[in-house]
Scaffold this active site. Structure first.
Site, short mmCIF file in Angstrom:
data_model
loop_
_atom_site.label_atom_id
_atom_site.label_comp_id
_atom_site.label_asym_id
_atom_site.label_seq_id
_atom_site.Cartn_x
_atom_site.Cartn_y
_atom_site.Cartn_z
N ARG A 94 1.43 1.20 -6.09
CA ARG A 94 1.45 0.50 -4.98
C ARG A 94 0.22 -0.43 -4.45
O ARG A 94 0.20 -0.90 -3.73
CB ARG A 94 2.21 1.03 -3.80
CG ARG A 94 3.49 1.91 -3.82
CD ARG A 94 3.93 2.30 -2.54
NE ARG A 94 4.12 1.36 -1.55
CZ ARG A 94 5.19 0.76 -1.21
NH1 ARG A 94 6.24 0.88 -2.13
NH2 ARG A 94 5.35 -0.18 -0.31
N ASN A 124 0.60 0.22 6.25
CA ASN A 124 1.16 -0.71 4.95
C ASN A 124 1.78 -1.94 5.51
O ASN A 124 2.63 -1.73 6.58
CB ASN A 124 2.04 -0.07 4.11
CG ASN A 124 2.74 -0.78 2.92
OD1 ASN A 124 2.26 -1.99 2.47
ND2 ASN A 124 4.03 -0.71 3.02
N GLY A 125 1.27 -3.06 5.28
CA GLY A 125 2.00 -4.36 5.80
C GLY A 125 0.91 -5.26 6.33
O GLY A 125 -0.33 -5.05 5.97
N GLU A 180 10.13 -14.04 -19.31
CA GLU A 180 9.73 -12.75 -19.05
C GLU A 180 8.94 -11.95 -20.00
O GLU A 180 7.87 -11.39 -19.58
CB GLU A 180 11.01 -11.90 -19.09
CG GLU A 180 10.92 -10.08 -18.99
CD GLU A 180 10.26 -9.74 -17.70
OE1 GLU A 180 9.93 -8.73 -17.62
OE2 GLU A 180 10.23 -10.64 -16.58
N TRP A 190 -3.77 -1.67 -1.38
CA TRP A 190 -3.79 -3.10 -2.14
C TRP A 190 -4.17 -3.85 -1.11
O TRP A 190 -3.70 -4.17 -0.08
CB TRP A 190 -2.28 -3.39 -2.57
CG TRP A 190 -2.33 -4.64 -3.36
CD1 TRP A 190 -2.58 -4.59 -4.91
CD2 TRP A 190 -1.83 -5.92 -3.10
NE1 TRP A 190 -2.27 -6.20 -5.34
CE2 TRP A 190 -2.10 -6.86 -4.13
CE3 TRP A 190 -1.54 -6.54 -1.93
CZ2 TRP A 190 -1.63 -8.12 -4.27
CZ3 TRP A 190 -1.38 -7.75 -1.75
CH2 TRP A 190 -1.41 -8.53 -2.82
N CYS A 212 0.81 -1.22 0.15
CA CYS A 212 -0.07 -0.17 0.03
C CYS A 212 0.95 1.21 -0.01
O CYS A 212 2.05 1.32 0.24
CB CYS A 212 -0.76 -0.14 1.26
SG CYS A 212 -2.05 -1.35 1.36
N GLU A 264 0.64 -10.23 -17.31
CA GLU A 264 0.41 -9.19 -16.35
C GLU A 264 -0.64 -7.96 -16.90
O GLU A 264 -1.23 -7.38 -16.30
CB GLU A 264 1.74 -8.31 -15.96
CG GLU A 264 2.40 -9.14 -14.95
CD GLU A 264 3.93 -8.32 -14.65
OE1 GLU A 264 4.39 -8.42 -13.49
OE2 GLU A 264 4.44 -7.74 -15.70
N LYS A 319 3.26 -2.77 -7.51
CA LYS A 319 4.60 -2.58 -7.53
C LYS A 319 5.57 -3.12 -6.87
O LYS A 319 6.49 -3.85 -7.13
CB LYS A 319 4.97 -1.00 -7.96
CG LYS A 319 6.34 -0.99 -8.45
CD LYS A 319 6.35 -1.18 -9.89
CE LYS A 319 7.74 -0.85 -10.55
NZ LYS A 319 7.84 -1.34 -11.88
N LYS A 379 4.97 -10.46 -18.89
CA LYS A 379 4.70 -9.27 -19.27
C LYS A 379 3.33 -9.24 -20.00
O LYS A 379 2.41 -8.42 -19.75
CB LYS A 379 5.74 -8.48 -20.37
CG LYS A 379 7.17 -8.12 -19.60
CD LYS A 379 6.53 -6.65 -18.77
CE LYS A 379 7.70 -6.41 -17.62
NZ LYS A 379 7.57 -7.63 -16.78
N HIS A 409 8.12 -32.08 -25.50
CA HIS A 409 8.19 -32.84 -24.37
C HIS A 409 6.66 -32.31 -23.49
O HIS A 409 6.49 -32.67 -22.41
CB HIS A 409 8.98 -33.02 -23.54
CG HIS A 409 10.19 -33.38 -23.88
ND1 HIS A 409 10.38 -34.85 -24.01
CD2 HIS A 409 11.46 -33.12 -24.30
CE1 HIS A 409 11.74 -35.36 -24.79
NE2 HIS A 409 12.28 -34.04 -24.74
#
Length: 608
Positions: A27, A98-99, A482, A74, A2, A489, A603, A486, A505
């Site tokens: 955030r 935050n936490g 990656e 968040w 947050c 996301e 983020k 991307k 395979h």
């Protein structure tokens, strides 16, 4: 996770807090809220959803006062809603947090038994009630905060106001980031530097277990136990404009285009070409110690983990030392064999990633040395590491990492050369060759960015598919991972990265004319092998998008060909990353998703 902003001074707090929250919305953006004190009266405004919803409320019902705290959320405990939005209030105490408070259920049961009534589903509201309970007992704001936080277990960064003591703002941290900004007759607190750059560049970084008490004329930092702390400020060189969009439609696109400069800044001052060596100013580990290492661990999360996978190739090739790479959330739970001959390399854009920080403490607790690759000066991971390699990427606001990733690759490359020279596995001439290739890299990235319009057209052709497959081999396999990350996301299309040689395979069963397959096939030692894998895709009707540095002979075999500049095999992952970023960006824009703030993501992940 947050975002927190606090202000105490002579200006109206509300515009300062909202401006800061706007720069912290990366955030979290499930809800937002603000509290200002107008005299001893708390004015709280909260809204579900993005910050704009809170701004609309403030236009109708302004919150006045020269002290205030704000929050963008968040969600961890409790669904996104107005009732769960911060700030939370208990009698005369108002809190943003935050936490995660891990023992909140135990504390809540005790407080309820004492007559406290809770309105939200959050763990944060417990802090407000806990401070309020202690305040009724001691009638002193600071003492009540200390007593309450002594009972809290877990991670927190908090900013707290008290209606009965309106000329004070209190902030504290444990395991979550919090930075203090100093102005003339005013103080600021925030979760990250960009929130404060418009007002000051003089910053102090609180450390775990510390509390700061502010008035308009004074600031006092101490431990929770009351021991005074003296700490000088640091001057942050980022300009406020570096955190703005600068004419780009999205922060992500701006940050993609900032990569030539970010790479040049990360390289600058570190190449000692004549001596055939690398200078890493904050590494703080001697050449003798580097030479004595017998193992390296790389631990990271998400995109940074993909950078670490490439780093393993760099270090094992140049320094000839075995490298184990772990996802940070798994590292400490497997009881890794770390010794005083081990070096753990932590990779984190923010320097606050909770799982990576826990891995750092695990490694150091077992007696090993630790260095971090990080973008934020004086972040928690940077402070606790034995050495730091800063990436100098500047603020990265878009949730999907771009320039932080490629500068991490450069930092790993520099570290690998440094290790190779210290261990005698890389000659001065070899180092000079590596340096020469590295110096050409920013220009080559600029050339790759010129492919933007071509990649946008490819995105138009594939924007409505349901799935993507990305294939790579060797140090291109992490770039396939990656690229897939991307895309999913920010566009919410299912995508999977896979080693090209492993396709037969399993994933080959998925291939038909509806499946686009991105194949990373630069001219390197495995070029012919990957071309063979690509032929297997074509033979089954798959639509191939090939990214290559020398592939004219592929033109007739693929649906789309993206041709990038030629560089060394080691640096090629940086160039192949650029089309992956642009493809994901343009698909997301065409689909109309929120590119900078994709759903459910934040983020800086500062909780486990």
């Amino acid at each position: 996770m947050c975002g927190i902003v606090g202000y105490i001074g002579q200006q109206e707090a509300s515009p300062i807090i909202i401006n800061g929250l706007r720069r912290l919305e990366y955030r979290g953006y499930d809800s937002a809220g603000i509290c200002t004190l107008n005299g001893a009266e708390a004015q709280i405004r909260r809204a579900e959803g993005k910050l704009i919803n809170l701004e609309n409320i403030l236009r109708e019902r302004p919150a006045q006062g020269r002290r205030g705290i704000g929050h963008t959320r968040w969600a961890t405990h409790g669904r996104p809603s107005e009732i769960n939005a911060h700030p939370h209030k208990a009698s005369n105490i108002i809190v943003v947090h935050n936490g995660i408070i891990e023992n909140y259920l135990k504390l809540k049961e005790r407080l309820q038994a004492a007559g406290h009534n809770f309105k939200s589903e959050t763990d944060t509201e417990i802090i407000a009630h806990l401070v309020e309970e202690h305040y009724r007992r001691v009638n002193d704001f600071e003492t009540a905060v200390r007593a309450a936080l002594a009972e809290a277990e877990g991670a927190y960064a908090v900013a707290i106001l008290c209606e009965d003591e309106p000329d004070k703002l209190i902030a504290a941290k444990l395991g979550a980031p919090l930075v203090i900004g100093q102005g003339e007759g005013e103080f600021f607190v925030a979760s990250d530097i960009p929130a404060l750059l418009a007002h000051t560049r003089e910053m102090i970084f609180l450390e775990d277990g510390e509390i700061a008490v502010f008035t308009t004329t004074d600031m006092k930092i101490s431990t929770l136990e009351g021991e005074p702390v003296t700490r000088s400020s640091k001057t942050i060189t980022w300009s406020p404009l570096m955190a703005e969009k600068g004419g780009y439609k999205h922060f992500m696109l701006k940050e993609i285009y900032e990569q030539p400069r970010a790479l040049a800044d990360t390289i600058a001052g570190r190449l000692q070409g004549e001596e055939g060596d690398i200078y890493l100013e904050d590494l703080d580990i001697s050449a003798e110690e580097l030479a004595s290492l017998d193992k390296i661990f790389i631990i990271a999360c998400g995109t940074s983990w993909h950078a670490g996978l490439v780093g393993k190739f760099y270090i094992e090739k140049m320094a000839r030392i075995p490298v184990e790479i772990d996802i940070a959330s798994e590292f400490r739970y497997r009881d890794p064999i770390v010794t005083d001959k081990s070096l753990t390399v932590l990779i984190s854009q923010s320097g606050e990633t909770a799982d990576t920080l826990a891995g750092l403490r695990e490694a150091k607790g077992k007696g090993g040395k630790a260095v971090c690759i990080c973008n934020v000066v004086d972040s928690s991971i940077a402070r606790e590491s034995d050495g730091v390699i800063y990436t100098h990427a500047g603020p990265e606001i878009g949730v999907a990492s771009t320039k932080a990733f490629t500068t991490q690759l450069v930092a790993l490359y520099l570290l690998a050369i440094k290790l190779g020279r210290a261990r005698g596995t890389l000659s001065a001439d070899d180092c000079r060759d590596q340096v020469e290739a590295l110096l050409a890299l920013p220009r080559q990235v600029e050339e790759t960015l010129e492919l933007d319009s071509q990649i946008e057209q490819i995105a138009r052709d594939y924007m409505n598919v349901r799935d993507f497959l990305y294939l790579g081999r060797g140090n291109q396999y992490p770039i396939a991972l990656e690229g897939a990350l991307k895309l999913k996301e920010i566009s919410y299309i299912h995508a999977e990265g896979y080693p090209a040689g492993e396709m037969k395979h399993g994933p080959i069963a998925l291939i038909d004319e509806t499946l686009p397959v991105v194949v990373l096939v630069p001219r390197n030692a495995t070029y012919d092998k990957v071309v063979s894998n690509m032929e297997e895709v074509c033979a089954r009707g798959g639509r191939v998008i090939a990214v290559t540095s020398d592939g004219d002979e592929l033109q007739d075999k693929v649906s789309a060909l993206i041709k990038i500049p030629e560089t060394t095999e080691d640096l090629m992952p940086i160039l192949t990353s650029i089309p992956m970023q642009l493809l994901a960006y343009h698909v997301a824009v065409l689909k109309g998703t929120d590119v900078d703030q994709p759903r459910n993501l934040a983020k800086s992940v500062t909780v486990e």
